[in-house]
Design a protein around this motif. Sequence first.
Motif, PDB file in Angstrom:
ATOM      1  N   SER A 123       0.832  -1.208   0.000  1.00  0.00           N
ATOM      2  CA  SER A 123       0.000   0.000   0.000  1.00  0.00           C
ATOM      3  C   SER A 123       0.866   1.256   0.000  1.00  0.00           C
ATOM      4  O   SER A 123       0.500   2.276  -0.586  1.00  0.00           O
ATOM      5  N   GLY A 128      -0.780  -2.008  -7.493  1.00  0.00           N
ATOM      6  CA  GLY A 128      -0.827  -1.931  -8.951  1.00  0.00           C
ATOM      7  C   GLY A 128       0.369  -2.520  -9.659  1.00  0.00           C
ATOM      8  O   GLY A 128       1.070  -3.374  -9.127  1.00  0.00           O
ATOM      9  N   ARG A 132       3.034  -5.539  -8.813  1.00  0.00           N
ATOM     10  CA  ARG A 132       2.835  -6.780  -9.567  1.00  0.00           C
ATOM     11  C   ARG A 132       4.136  -7.209 -10.226  1.00  0.00           C
ATOM     12  O   ARG A 132       4.483  -8.393 -10.244  1.00  0.00           O
TER      13      ARG A 132
ATOM     14  N   PRO B  72      -2.649  -6.280   1.474  1.00  0.00           N
ATOM     15  CA  PRO B  72      -1.432  -5.470   1.570  1.00  0.00           C
ATOM     16  C   PRO B  72      -1.475  -4.198   0.728  1.00  0.00           C
ATOM     17  O   PRO B  72      -0.722  -3.266   0.986  1.00  0.00           O
ATOM     18  N   THR B  73      -2.347  -4.162  -0.278  1.00  0.00           N
ATOM     19  CA  THR B  73      -2.409  -2.953  -1.096  1.00  0.00           C
ATOM     20  C   THR B  73      -3.492  -1.995  -0.602  1.00  0.00           C
ATOM     21  O   THR B  73      -3.635  -0.901  -1.159  1.00  0.00           O
ATOM     22  N   ASP B  74      -4.261  -2.415   0.415  1.00  0.00           N
ATOM     23  CA  ASP B  74      -5.371  -1.596   0.931  1.00  0.00           C
ATOM     24  C   ASP B  74      -6.347  -1.213  -0.165  1.00  0.00           C
ATOM     25  O   ASP B  74      -6.819  -0.075  -0.217  1.00  0.00           O
ATOM     26  N   LYS B  90      -5.274  -1.628  -8.235  1.00  0.00           N
ATOM     27  CA  LYS B  90      -4.266  -1.718  -7.176  1.00  0.00           C
ATOM     28  C   LYS B  90      -3.941  -3.161  -6.822  1.00  0.00           C
ATOM     29  O   LYS B  90      -2.831  -3.460  -6.393  1.00  0.00           O
ATOM     30  N   CYS B  91      -4.921  -4.036  -6.964  1.00  0.00           N
ATOM     31  CA  CYS B  91      -4.762  -5.433  -6.530  1.00  0.00           C
ATOM     32  C   CYS B  91      -3.558  -6.076  -7.216  1.00  0.00           C
ATOM     33  O   CYS B  91      -3.292  -5.842  -8.388  1.00  0.00           O
ATOM     34  N   ILE B  92      -2.808  -6.887  -6.442  1.00  0.00           N
ATOM     35  CA  ILE B  92      -1.646  -7.570  -7.013  1.00  0.00           C
ATOM     36  C   ILE B  92      -1.877  -9.079  -7.121  1.00  0.00           C
ATOM     37  O   ILE B  92      -0.960  -9.827  -7.450  1.00  0.00           O
TER      38      ILE B  92
END
Lengths: 298, 202
Positions: A123, A128, A132, B72-74, B90-92
Motif C-alpha cells: 500500500s 498496482g 505486480r 497489503p495494497t489496501d 491496485k490489486c496484485i
Amino acid sequence: MKSKYIIIALLALSSLAFGASESVVWSDNLIDNILGYDKKGSLHLGQYFTILQSTYFKPLFLGVLFGVPAVFLLHYMVIGPMIFSHDRKKIYVFTLFHRVIHAIAGVSFILLIPTGLIMMFASTFGGGEFVRVCKEIHAISTLLFIVSIVPMFFMWLRWMFIHLDDIKWLMIVGGYLNKDKKPVPAGRFNAGQKTWYWLATLGGFIMIGTGAAMYFQDIRLDILASNHISQIDFLRASAIVHNALGLAVVALFFTHVYMAVFAIKGAIHSMIDGHKEEEEVEILHSSYYRELKEKGEV
Amino acid sequence: MSENARLKFYCDEHRCISCDGCSVACAEAHELPAGINRRKVITMNEGILGLEYSLSIACMHCTDAPCEQVCPTDCFYIREDGIVLHDKEKCIGCAYCLYACPFGAPQFPSDGAFGIKGVMDKCTMCAGGPEETNSHKEREMYGQNRISEGKVPVCAAMCSTKALLVGDSAEISDIYRERVLSVGHGVKTQPYGWSTAYGSKI
Ligand code: SF4
Ligand code: SF4
Ligand code: SF4
C-alpha cells in the motif's frame, strides 16, 4: 553431480506448475468453516492468519527493517569494526565453485528481499503494476535461489553440524562485544555462520515450498486431503510460515552483510578472491587455524 | 430502506432447491470468464436423509470484512451501505483476501501462460467498482452496476424460490422471521371457491 540436484529441483517446481489441472481451492473444501454432518474440520487458520496479517506482520517487519540496522550502527559506533593485519599471509578458504554459488545466492537475495518487502508494504507503494512486477521478480529470482541453495547445502554441509565451539561462541557472542584480539572458539564456520547456513538452506527450502504454494495456488497435494486439511488452510499456513521465516531471513541477511562489509574490515574479499587474512582466521576461527597448523598448511 | 441500512445476503436453506440459477445468472450478467464463479451453490450433508440442504454462497459483504483487513495494497473500500468493493488496478493478486475470507469468495482468473493467477474478482453485489459509475470501463472490469440503476442484484432477482434474499439486513431478517412464523399456516384443505373469493356474505 551438482547439476543433478539442480535439475531435480527444477523438475519438482515445474511439475507443481503443470500438475494443477482441476481446482482444489474451489472444490468441496472451499468453505472449511461450514461443516457438513460428520465432516472433520480443517485447521481453521483463517482467524489466525487475519490477526497476524492485519496487526502483527507489518510492524514486525518494520521493527527488523529499522531495528537491526540501528543495533549495528550502535555497535559500529561504540565498539567499532575489527581490523586485521593485511601484511601476513593469506589463507585460501573458498574455492571458485564456492564463490560462484555464493554469488548466485547473493544476487537472488538482493532481488528477493526488497521485492518481498515491497509486497508486504504494497500500500505504501500504491499497489498496482509496480508491485505486480515486483511479485513476478520475486518469483523469477526464486529460480536463482534454487540453483544456488541446493549445491550450497551440500558443499558446506559437513562443516555445519553443531560443535562444542558453537556453544562457547554463543556465550561470548562471537567476541563481538569488545575489540580484544582473543582467539574466538570456532571451526571453519562459526555458530553465527552455521545458523545463517541452516536458515538459508533448510529455511530456504521451506520458503521455496510455501512461496510456490501461494504463487501457483492450486497445487494438488493428496497428503493434505487425506489429512482433512483444506487447500485454503494449507495456503494460510504457507503465508504464516513464509512471513515468519521471512522475518528471520531479513534479520540474518542484514547481520551477514554487516559482518562481511562493516564489522570485519575486508572480510568480504574472501568471497571475491577466496582468501582470508591469516590473522582473521587465527582469531575468529581459532579451532580451524589450529587444525591447519597441525596439518602444516600455515 | 432505513437510514443506516447495511445490505446483506441471506439464503434460506429451506427454500433453496440447488438449481444453480443464481450462479449462472451472475456469470452471464457480468460476462465472467470461464472458471470464475462469484456465486456458488453448495450442498451440505449430501445424500443424508433429513440433513441435506443447499445454500447459495458468494461474498457476504462482511461487517468487519477480514479481506479488507489483510489486503497489503489496501485496495478494499466499504460503501456506506455495507457493500465491500475493491480496486482491481491496485490489486496484485496475492490472494491474502482469499486466505482471510470465511466464505471462499475471492476468485483468481488465470492470467496468460503457466496458469499464473491474475487480480482478484468477487461478487460486487452488482454494484460495480471504483471506476466511473456505469462507464464502459467499470462494466468491463467489474460487471454490471445494477445497484446504481435501482435494480436488485441479478442473482437474487432471478431466484425462482426466493431463497436468496438481498437488501437491508433488518428487512431481510423481518422477511425471514415472517417465513419461519408462518410455516404450516394457511394450508388449504378445501378447494378455492366462491366463499374464498367473495366471502360468505353477499
Ligand atoms: S470477500 Fe469474504 S471476507 Fe471479504 S467481505 Fe466478502 S465474504 Fe467477507
Ligand atoms: S489479491 Fe488483491 S484484493 Fe486480495 S489481498 Fe491481494 S492485493 Fe488485496
Ligand atoms: S450480487 Fe451480483 S455479483 Fe454478486 S453474486 Fe449476485 S449477481 Fe453476482
